[in-house]
Design a protein around this motif. Sequence first.
Motif, PDB file in Angstrom:
ATOM      1  N   LEU A  49      60.968  55.624   9.154  1.00 61.93           N
ATOM      2  CA  LEU A  49      61.916  56.562   9.754  1.00 61.93           C
ATOM      3  C   LEU A  49      63.169  55.867  10.282  1.00 61.93           C
ATOM      4  O   LEU A  49      64.044  56.509  10.857  1.00 61.93           O
ATOM      5  CB  LEU A  49      61.234  57.327  10.895  1.00 61.93           C
ATOM      6  CG  LEU A  49      59.967  58.113  10.533  1.00 61.93           C
ATOM      7  CD1 LEU A  49      59.426  58.841  11.762  1.00 61.93           C
ATOM      8  CD2 LEU A  49      60.236  59.089   9.396  1.00 61.93           C
ATOM      9  N   GLY A  50      63.233  54.545  10.097  1.00 64.91           N
ATOM     10  CA  GLY A  50      64.397  53.785  10.538  1.00 64.91           C
ATOM     11  C   GLY A  50      64.390  53.457  12.016  1.00 64.91           C
ATOM     12  O   GLY A  50      65.443  53.190  12.596  1.00 64.91           O
ATOM     13  N   LEU A  51      63.192  53.462  12.624  1.00 71.85           N
ATOM     14  CA  LEU A  51      63.075  53.212  14.058  1.00 71.85           C
ATOM     15  C   LEU A  51      62.354  51.895  14.317  1.00 71.85           C
ATOM     16  O   LEU A  51      61.325  51.605  13.696  1.00 71.85           O
ATOM     17  CB  LEU A  51      62.304  54.352  14.730  1.00 71.85           C
ATOM     18  CG  LEU A  51      62.972  55.723  14.659  1.00 71.85           C
ATOM     19  CD1 LEU A  51      62.008  56.809  15.124  1.00 71.85           C
ATOM     20  CD2 LEU A  51      64.236  55.743  15.503  1.00 71.85           C
ATOM     21  N   ASP A  52      62.900  51.107  15.222  1.00 67.38           N
ATOM     22  CA  ASP A  52      62.286  49.838  15.580  1.00 67.38           C
ATOM     23  C   ASP A  52      61.114  50.056  16.517  1.00 67.38           C
ATOM     24  O   ASP A  52      61.098  50.986  17.331  1.00 67.38           O
ATOM     25  CB  ASP A  52      63.300  48.918  16.271  1.00 67.38           C
ATOM     26  CG  ASP A  52      64.392  48.450  15.337  1.00 67.38           C
ATOM     27  OD1 ASP A  52      64.118  48.332  14.125  1.00 67.38           O
ATOM     28  OD2 ASP A  52      65.520  48.209  15.812  1.00 67.38           O
ATOM     29  N   SER A  53      60.122  49.192  16.410  1.00 68.91           N
ATOM     30  CA  SER A  53      59.008  49.179  17.350  1.00 68.91           C
ATOM     31  C   SER A  53      58.495  47.749  17.437  1.00 68.91           C
ATOM     32  O   SER A  53      58.781  46.920  16.570  1.00 68.91           O
ATOM     33  CB  SER A  53      57.879  50.115  16.912  1.00 68.91           C
ATOM     34  OG  SER A  53      57.235  49.623  15.751  1.00 68.91           O
ATOM     35  N   THR A  54      57.738  47.489  18.486  1.00 69.62           N
ATOM     36  CA  THR A  54      57.071  46.195  18.630  1.00 69.62           C
ATOM     37  C   THR A  54      55.571  46.448  18.668  1.00 69.62           C
ATOM     38  O   THR A  54      55.095  47.229  19.494  1.00 69.62           O
ATOM     39  CB  THR A  54      57.512  45.468  19.913  1.00 69.62           C
ATOM     40  OG1 THR A  54      58.921  45.220  19.855  1.00 69.62           O
ATOM     41  CG2 THR A  54      56.776  44.136  20.055  1.00 69.62           C
ATOM     42  N   ALA A  55      54.845  45.798  17.773  1.00 70.87           N
ATOM     43  CA  ALA A  55      53.394  45.975  17.685  1.00 70.87           C
ATOM     44  C   ALA A  55      52.695  44.916  18.530  1.00 70.87           C
ATOM     45  O   ALA A  55      52.930  43.713  18.360  1.00 70.87           O
ATOM     46  CB  ALA A  55      52.931  45.877  16.232  1.00 70.87           C
ATOM     47  N   LEU A  56      51.841  45.378  19.440  1.00 72.38           N
ATOM     48  CA  LEU A  56      51.101  44.499  20.336  1.00 72.38           C
ATOM     49  C   LEU A  56      49.607  44.599  20.040  1.00 72.38           C
ATOM     50  O   LEU A  56      49.135  45.617  19.534  1.00 72.38           O
ATOM     51  CB  LEU A  56      51.343  44.889  21.799  1.00 72.38           C
ATOM     52  CG  LEU A  56      52.793  45.002  22.261  1.00 72.38           C
ATOM     53  CD1 LEU A  56      52.840  45.579  23.673  1.00 72.38           C
ATOM     54  CD2 LEU A  56      53.482  43.652  22.221  1.00 72.38           C
TER      55      LEU A  56
END
Length: 305
Positions: A49-56
């Motif tokens: 969707l073109g959205l940044d996230s950080t996976a923890l």
Amino acid sequence: MIYTITANPSIDYVLQLSQLKSGSINRAIDDVKLPGGKGINVSRILQQLGLDSTALGFIGGATGTFFTTLLSAHQLQTDFVRVKDDTRINIKLKTATEETEINGQGPAITTAEKQTFLEKLTPFTQGDVVIMSGSLPRNLDNNFYLEIAQQITQQGAEFVIDTTGQALLDTLQLGPLVVKPNHHELAELFATTFNNLDDIIQAAKRLLQLGAKHVLVSMAGDGALLVTEKHAYQCNAPHGQVKNSVGAGDSMIAGFVGTYMQTHDLQESFHYGAACGSATAFCEDLATLSDINEVYQKITVTQLQ
């Protein structure tokens, strides 16, 4: 920023069989290895969707190294805690008519490893959303998600929790942005049965009364519901061949949260979330953006209340 927490990620070893014969040697006609875990699925759809996230989360051992290699192909931003024990391997056996899963336990998390993880949560601020989902590895009790939710809310961030049972109920007092039981999980949560759609809506409203801000209820072939303080909406289930039930719910959460953070439009967030979930159900792996946009056109959202 959106953060996803996958406490017990996995390598998903997917084997395609012509048929599964118990007690016999079975030979795969195709196989693939994928980076698995509910939060990982959310991050991957957000990326579409073109959205940044950080996976923890926690990764460890040789399988953890291989997991990182698999994940690197998707170019996600990650900040995992390295642990001593191995990351689990989940085996998924697929035939034309059914799917059988054998899920590993995952690593035993030490007190020091847990503390290292909790220290990574300090940067959360107002405007951040943290999505917690999936099973817990060994040595982490059911209070783990509650402990994280308390820390998140104290820092002014929002959280989403995708779990069931007491672990879900315990976090409702902290006001999760959205919860997403399916209709079977919702009935089990309140030890009841549903006779009609209104029964499901009333049960969802109980979750709102307990503290949830929005409730998504997936209902398989009957589509899905969004229940809010003021309204209830239903969407249809578009027609298509279901190939992947594993990541559909994660995709729905990603679509809903990602759209909501951009628009604060609940109806559009529900529409796009449903499209993400259905599109993944129709794919061997998670949906791509083109898959999602195609399915979006086949979904209609109706206001019920």
